[in-house]
Write an enzyme that holds these catalytic residues in place. Structure first.
Site: not given
Lengths: 471, 95
Positions: A397-399, A438
């Protein structure tokens, strides 16, 4: 020395020689562990060092409580052996946090025994230069590593799901820390009472908890690594207190190696360590409010996604924590082999902090048998996305969130990401529509060229395999 | 041990740790963190010495906890690291 040939003299020599050997083996083992080909022999050499050092310690002069000692080693060892063998590969990060917490707790307990000796007027086991001061510093660091690691364990294990923050938390931490400095000074330099002794350890436990509860999201790997370094340092300091060379060297080596590892990780996320600890990243209350999200998420079913990939020339797979949770790595590798048979060029792109620890994905892919020449780091593969037909994101996700490049107000702004959005097609395998660990909204999911494939990663991979076979 | 000798040991060990890690590929970061977690399990040795010199009940209790936790760190760290690195072996042999 005329005592050399007495039995006490020989025992002393044997002990010192064994500790020296153990220190050599630890450093050699760590060195071996830093190359894939020799990594396995590295842990075995270090293990030999540990056995030698432990056995020879029974010969230390003037000791008693041998029965208690042996029982404690047996009980602690058997529980750890059993839990370490049983745990699933995906749960490794929290087990490392747990065992690391144990080490920190052990170092703190050593310091506590030494300080109790001071309290009762017997004095330290070895009076050495600054021994009492070092014992206190080691006690503080070890206790923080202990309670902090246990919280990290609880968070990753899902026992503690929420991120706890309240106004004035930093102020409270600062006050606690000042109180600990004062108490530490009293323990190190004055005739303290048992009240100060217990208050010191109680507050140190508390500050470890307070430091860790507000941290969540992608920062957890950095935190575990930091506590690993802290435990090493605490062990090294207690080594100076006990005048034990094996502990000094092994502890300090781990302390500095762990610090470097922590820095490498923090750098990969473009966040200084102080930010990780004090600014609360990915807590859900500061994310997703920046750039207005435009567009909508568009779903695709697995069969269509399979066809897109089967006719592609180049596919890059980006695994994340979702793959770990679903244990999908074996199915994914099966899918990759099928695609390769159809002439598709497939590679894996690993973000340094994908999953819950750096290298977490590498370990899982290795478990499934993916050869490492298919696996690329961020810097090596990022330029290739523009010529890629399909970027398959599995539970990451965040990456891959382009907000890191575009949205200055995003908490992850500036973090290097995998540029999956530059591929011609992006297929995202994801369990539900919510945000990730996150809590930050992912702009990639709303892109024109992105399709969402909802479901458990393992089930979806199974459907993709069936789809590719049917082509 | 004299203060300065202790300081030299500290300095040299710190540089050694830094050097050993500085050229590690990402693929080994987790196993290496786990391996270094095992290495500080040497705290077990100090815990044994602390318990070995404990006289009062409270010293014995805390010393016992120290040995118990130290043994957990060493054994758990070893098992987990070994299991992770085991997988690298199988990968290499298939290639």
């Amino acid at each position: 020395m005329d005592s050399t040939f007495t039995s006490a003299g020989i025992a002393h020599w044997l002990i010192q020689a064994s500790y020296f050997l153990a220190a050599v083996l630890f450093i050699y083992g760590l060195k071996q562990m830093s190359h894939p080909r020799t990594a396995r022999s590295g842990i075995i050499w270090a293990g030999v060092g540990m056995v030698v050092a432990t056995l020879i310690t029974y010969l230390e002069p003037a000791m008693h409580n041998y029965l208690l000692m042996t029982v404690a080693i047996a009980v602690g060892g058997i529980i750890a052996w059993w839990s370490g063998k049983r745990v699933a590969m995906t749960d490794m990060p929290q087990m490392i946090a747990l065992y690391n917490g144990m080490g920190g707790g052990s170092a703190a307990a050593i310091a506590a025994v030494e300080l109790l000796r001071v309290l009762t007027g017997k004095g330290l086991t070895h009076e050495a230069f600054a021994a009492r001061e070092l014992a206190v510093v080691g006690a503080l660091i070890g206790t923080i590593a202990f309670s902090g690691s246990l919280i990290a364990f609880a968070k990753l294990q899902g026992i503690m799901k929420k991120v706890y923050r309240f106004p004035g938390q930093q102020v409270l931490n600062a006050v606690l820390f000042l109180a600990l400095l004062v108490l530490g000074f009293m323990l190190a330099r004055t005739e303290f009472s048992s009240f100060e002794f217990y208050l010191f350890f109680g507050l140190a436990l508390l500050i470890g908890v307070f430091m860790t509860v507000p941290i969540g999201g992608a920062d957890m790997p950095v935190v575990i690594s930091l506590y690993n370094a802290l435990t090493g340092l605490a062990v090294g300091l207690e080594g100076f207190v006990l005048q034990n060379p094996a502990m000094m060297i092994a502890g300090i080596v781990v302390g500095s190696a762990g610090t470097l590892l922590t820095q490498l990780m923090a750098r990969a996320m473009n966040r200084p360590i102080s930010n990780v600890l004090f600014s609360g990243f990915g807590t859900g209350d500061d994310g997703g409010s920046g750039v207005a999200v435009s567009g909508s998420m568009k779903a695709i079913d697995a069969a269509d996604a399979a066809i897109t990939m089967a006719y592609a020339e180049k596919v890059i797979i980006i695994p994340g924590y979702g793959m770990a949770v679903a244990q999908a790595q074996h199915k994914i590798w099966e899918l990759v082999k099928l695609l390769q048979d159809k002439g598709v060029k497939v590679s894996f792109a690993i973000h340094p902090v994908a999953g819950r620890m750096p290298g977490h994905m590498n370990v899982l892919l290795a478990e499934a048998g993916v050869p490492y020449d298919l696996i690329y780091d961020l810097e090596d593969i990022n330029s290739q996305f523009t010529t890629t037909d399909v970027a398959l994101v599995i539970g990451a996700n965040d990456v891959v969130n382009p907000a890191a490049r575009r949205d200055k107000s995003s908490p992850i702004y500036g973090m290097p990401i995998l540029d999956a959005d530059k591929a011609k097609n992006v297929v995202i395998i994801k369990r539900g529509q919510g945000t990730g660990f996150s809590g930050i909204e992912n702009l990639l999911f709303f892109e024109e060229n992105t399709r969402m494939c909802y479901g458990d990663a393992q089930d979806v991979a199974q459907k993709l395999i069936a789809g590719v076979k049917a082509v | 041990m004299e203060g300065f000798i202790a300081l030299y040991i500290f300095m040299l060990a710190a540089f050694t740790g830094y050097e050993v890690i500085s050229k590690v590929p990402t693929i080994l970061h987790t196993p290496l963190m786990s391996g270094s977690n095992f290495v500080h399990g040497i705290v077990l040795v100090g815990a044994m010495v602390a318990l070995g010199h404990a006289d009062t009940v409270s010293e014995q209790v805390i010393g016992f906890i120290a040995v118990l936790l130290g043994a957990g760190n060493a054994v758990g760290g070893y098992v987990v690291t070994e299991r992770m690195l085991e997988m690298f072996k199988s990968t290499k042999e298939k290639v």
